[in-house]
Design an enzyme around this catalytic site. Structure first.
Site: not given
Length: 222
Positions: A9, A11, A169
């Site tokens: 991922d 961000d 995250d």
């Protein structure tokens, strides 16, 4: 079966984009006379695309489609101006990427951030590393947690889904990884936390980027 690829991922995983995203969104809200939010609040707004970002940032009384779409358009302009003002790789990310390259793993990025911004972030801040595939949100694939884009990345990389570590995250990332048949690795340094990551299927939790390396040679025969 060893891992041959790592999909990240963007961000909250590779890049700490929180302040630039929050500042741009708050400028949009302030210009329309709406309350702004502490930057930390945006940790829970980020991850499901820009429409969801602005929808959550707007007051409940002003979440009609016309207002949301107008704010999305303004946000894109604001973020375009300052996307790299404060954004930077998380500590340990450059060293991890170096180590993965040395080990010969294929690298990819999969984000719900608009594809235009995803490409700019990677090209501008992660240009040292040759990512084999970079995909952001577009009309080509449904957004995560739909696994179609993750499956497409594995196809382009020429690897099986089971040979991919998927590092993210958020719960959306964990859902995506599990749905695609990839190993779901939760990054605890990002925007969400342990509870969400475990609830949504994280198979491993890591506290710092270098711990990805510890997962490369796991015995997964059981």
């Amino acid at each position: 079966m060893p891992f041959r690829a790592t999909i990240f991922d963007l961000d909250g995983t590779l890049l700490d984009t929180l302040d630039d995203i929050a500042n741009a969104a708050n400028r949009v809200l302030a210009a329309r006379g709406f309350p702004t939010h502490p930057n930390a609040n945006y940790r829970t707004f980020i991850g499901e695309g820009v429409v969801k970002l602005m929808l959550q940032a707007l007051p409940e009384t002003h979440q009609d489609e016309a207002t949301v779409q107008a704010c999305v358009g303004t946000y894109v302009q604001e973020y375009e101006r300052t996307w790299n003002a404060l954004t930077k790789p998380y500590p340990g990310v450059p060293e991890l990427l170096d180590a993965l390259v040395v080990r010969g793993l294929k690298l990819a990025v999969l984000s719900n951030k608009p594809d235009h911004f995803t490409q700019r972030c990677v090209d501008g801040l992660l240009a040292k590393w040759a990512f084999d595939v970079v995909l952001g949100a577009s009309d080509r694939f449904p957004r995560k947690p739909n696994p179609a884009s993750a499956t497409e990345i594995a196809r382009r990389l020429g690897v099986l889904a089971a040979e991919c570590l998927y590092v993210g995250d958020s719960g959306v990332d964990m859902q995506t990884a599990r749905a695609a048949g990839m190993c779901a690795v939760g990054a605890l340094w990002g925007f969400r936390g342990q509870e969400e990551l475990l609830k949504d299927g994280a198979q491993y939790l890591i506290k710092k980027p270098s711990e990805v390396l510890d997962l490369l040679n796991l015995d997964r025969s059981h």
